[in-house]
Design an enzyme around this catalytic site. Structure first.
Site, PDB file in Angstrom:
ATOM      1  N   GLY A 117      -2.542  22.932  -6.161  1.00  0.00           N
ATOM      2  CA  GLY A 117      -2.771  24.237  -5.530  1.00  0.00           C
ATOM      3  C   GLY A 117      -3.818  24.168  -4.426  1.00  0.00           C
ATOM      4  O   GLY A 117      -3.682  24.805  -3.378  1.00  0.00           O
ATOM      5  N   ARG A 128      -6.981  11.459 -13.550  1.00  0.00           N
ATOM      6  CA  ARG A 128      -8.071  12.308 -13.057  1.00  0.00           C
ATOM      7  C   ARG A 128      -9.433  11.776 -13.480  1.00  0.00           C
ATOM      8  O   ARG A 128     -10.424  11.956 -12.762  1.00  0.00           O
ATOM      9  CB  ARG A 128      -7.876  13.741 -13.540  1.00  0.00           C
ATOM     10  N   LYS A 159      11.118  26.897  -3.561  1.00  0.00           N
ATOM     11  CA  LYS A 159      11.192  28.201  -2.905  1.00  0.00           C
ATOM     12  C   LYS A 159      10.415  28.263  -1.602  1.00  0.00           C
ATOM     13  O   LYS A 159       9.280  27.814  -1.517  1.00  0.00           O
ATOM     14  CB  LYS A 159      10.648  29.281  -3.857  1.00  0.00           C
ATOM     15  N   GLY A 186       1.582  19.328  -6.491  1.00  0.00           N
ATOM     16  CA  GLY A 186       1.627  18.731  -7.821  1.00  0.00           C
ATOM     17  C   GLY A 186       2.918  17.972  -8.078  1.00  0.00           C
ATOM     18  O   GLY A 186       2.901  16.798  -8.458  1.00  0.00           O
TER      19      GLY A 186
HETATM   20  P1  ADP Z   1       4.923  20.973  -5.191  1.00  0.00           P
HETATM   21  O1  ADP Z   1       4.436  21.154  -6.610  1.00  0.00           O
HETATM   22  O2  ADP Z   1       4.876  19.538  -4.754  1.00  0.00           O
HETATM   23  O3  ADP Z   1       4.224  21.908  -4.234  1.00  0.00           O
HETATM   24  P2  ADP Z   1       7.156  22.752  -5.612  1.00  0.00           P
HETATM   25  O4  ADP Z   1       6.544  23.221  -6.893  1.00  0.00           O
HETATM   26  O5  ADP Z   1       7.156  23.675  -4.462  1.00  0.00           O
HETATM   27  O6  ADP Z   1       6.495  21.358  -5.167  1.00  0.00           O
HETATM   28  O7  ADP Z   1       8.681  22.350  -5.840  1.00  0.00           O
HETATM   29  C1  ADP Z   1       9.078  21.438  -6.829  1.00  0.00           C
HETATM   30  C2  ADP Z   1      10.340  21.880  -7.493  1.00  0.00           C
HETATM   31  O8  ADP Z   1      11.373  22.153  -6.554  1.00  0.00           O
HETATM   32  C3  ADP Z   1      10.886  20.796  -8.400  1.00  0.00           C
HETATM   33  O9  ADP Z   1      10.809  21.244  -9.743  1.00  0.00           O
HETATM   34  C4  ADP Z   1      12.343  20.639  -7.958  1.00  0.00           C
HETATM   35  O10 ADP Z   1      13.250  20.503  -9.041  1.00  0.00           O
HETATM   36  C5  ADP Z   1      12.600  21.910  -7.204  1.00  0.00           C
HETATM   37  N1  ADP Z   1      13.713  21.773  -6.228  1.00  0.00           N
HETATM   38  C6  ADP Z   1      13.799  20.906  -5.212  1.00  0.00           C
HETATM   39  N2  ADP Z   1      14.986  21.025  -4.579  1.00  0.00           N
HETATM   40  C7  ADP Z   1      15.680  21.999  -5.216  1.00  0.00           C
HETATM   41  C8  ADP Z   1      16.974  22.576  -5.049  1.00  0.00           C
HETATM   42  N3  ADP Z   1      17.802  22.161  -4.075  1.00  0.00           N
HETATM   43  N4  ADP Z   1      17.362  23.553  -5.902  1.00  0.00           N
HETATM   44  C9  ADP Z   1      16.526  23.967  -6.892  1.00  0.00           C
HETATM   45  N5  ADP Z   1      15.285  23.456  -7.104  1.00  0.00           N
HETATM   46  C10 ADP Z   1      14.866  22.474  -6.279  1.00  0.00           C
HETATM   47 MG    MG Z   2       4.873  22.638  -8.041  1.00  0.00          MG
END
Ligand code: ADP
Ligand code: MG
Length: 391
Positions: free
Chosen positions: A371, A37, A198, A348
């Site tokens: 975010g 950063r 989720k 992230g």
């Molecule tokens: P980002 O930060 O890129 O927006 P998210 O926070 O929405 O992504 O999701 C990341 C998390 O999703 C990771 O910690 C990963 O372990 C989890 N994840 C991905 N696939 C699965 C799965 N099939 N079951 C449970 N957790 C999952």
């Molecule tokens: Mg995340």
């Protein structure tokens, strides 16, 4: 939509207050464990210094909640920044105290002052006009380069723009341009890849992209709730019962454009040591859970990515933090890297996954704002961007 950047205004001889995102990870010994950063802010700072500005920097770090927390001082940031910039960085002990007034009064063009953690002042997160006014009184111009904090209406990201002219820095400018173009005028086909844990975290993103995208590829834990809506037995997989109806509705509206995984990597526990097998999503069964997309899905998704004009990716395809379930995510990263499409990664964990995959340098844009990039993809106006002057 187009906002003025530092390149659109005269900065020579001016005092310029720059909001950076220096929210870097620190270890127990106050050592910076990742200075990405700070490096990301350098182009704007170098531009301002080369063009004869005196530069006053500010940033938050962590969540001190309006009081001084010794471990959250910006002292390590000042030291690292000084090394990287190659000019002295004068760090103050307060955000808007007497030491700041004195340091700023003595500034000449080319000087750099770094203010203390803005969140030591309760007024920052409250967007207090009094703090905004005090910050603004230090400078002639406000430059916001903190895309990662742009979804917050705080004194140091938005409020200060009520009192002095405000433009974007080079980093913020590129974020807004790349993400903005991808949403408003993408090179088609526009392929959106969504994953992560989720679906409920991403409903706003899916809603906004549903009618813009030519294809929506769903992976990660999010896909499970779509499978549940199809009536599959998913064993111990992460499913959100409250979102099943939403998933069904989204599938109905998206039709063929929405693609789900055709196979999955299953595990008999949420552990890197678990037993694993590859199966169809219809064949999960009791005692097993989906933790990654399968090899056939990687092939199908990679083919779509190869044909794309623009790819926007948010959310890992599996539990990439554990090696046995990282293959899908890393393979999709490689497919993005190999595609001639404009490739954009937001979020992230997704950004971290792409860094780990080793192909980050072949991705066109990895957003610096977790975010903030999500809210941008949801189509929301970010307060830190809205506050900037129009071109
Ligand atoms: P980002 O930060 O890129 O927006 P998210 O926070 O929405 O992504 O999701 C990341 C998390 O999703 C990771 O910690 C990963 O372990 C989890 N994840 C991905 N696939 C699965 C799965 N099939 N079951 C449970 N957790 C999952
Ligand atoms: Mg995340």
């Amino acid at each position: 939509m187009a906002k003025k950047t530092v390149q659109d205004v005269d900065v020579r001889g001016k005092r310029v207050l720059v909001r950076c995102d220096f929210n870097v990870p620190l270890d127990k010994n106050q050592q910076i464990t990742d200075d990405l950063r700070i490096r990301a802010a350098l182009p704007t700072l170098q531009y301002l210094l080369e063009h004869g500005a005196a530069v006053i920097l500010c940033s938050h770090l962590g969540r001190p909640k309006g009081k001084v927390v010794e471990e959250m001082r910006l002292t390590p940031v000042a030291a690292r920044l000084q090394e990287l910039l190659g000019v002295p960085v004068c760090k103050t002990d307060t955000v808007v105290g007497d030491d700041v007034t004195a340091a700023v009064a003595a500034m000449q063009p080319g000087d750099v002052v770094l203010l203390e953690n803005t969140r030591f002042e309760a007024g920052d997160e409250k967007n207090d006009p009094e703090l905004s006014r005090k910050l603004a009184s230090l400078a002639d111009l406000f430059v916001n380069d903190a895309f990662g904090a742009a979804h917050r209406a705080h004194a140091s990201t938005a409020g200060v723009a009520d009192y002095i002219p405000a433009v974007s820095g080079l980093l913020m400018g590129r974020e807004v341009q790349v993400l903005g173009d991808a949403l408003s005028a993408p090179v088609r086909p526009l392929v959106v890849i969504l994953g992560g844990a989720k679906i409920s975290d991403k409903i706003g993103v899916i809603e906004n992209l549903l009618n813009k995208a030519d294809r929506i590829l769903i992976g990660g834990g999010m896909a499970n709730t779509f499978f549940a809506a199809k009536g599959y037995d998913l064993g111990d997989s992460l499913v959100e019962p409250d979102a099943i109806a939403t998933a069904a509705d989204l599938m109905a509206r998206a039709g063929d454009r929405l693609m789900l995984p055709v196979d999955a990597v299953l595990a008999d526990a949420f552990s890197a040591e678990a037993n694993t097998r590859v199966a169809l999503p219809t064949e999960v069964g009791a005692g097993w859970r989906i933790l990654d997309i399968g090899p056939r899905t990687v092939e199908v998704f990679s083919e779509v990515i190869a044909q794309a004009g623009t790819v926007i990716w948010n959310g890992p395809m599996g539990v990439f933090e554990m090696a046995p379930f990282a293959k899908g995510t890393f393979a999709i990263a490689r497919a993005l890297a190999a595609s001639k499409a404009m490739s954009i990664v937001g979020g992230g964990d997704s950004g971290a996954a792409v860094q780990e995959s080793g192909v980050a340098d072949q991705i066109d844009h990895i957003s610096t704002g977790g975010g903030a990039s999500l809210e941008f993809l949801e189509g929301l106006e970010l307060p830190g961007v809205a506050a900037l002057q129009e071109k």
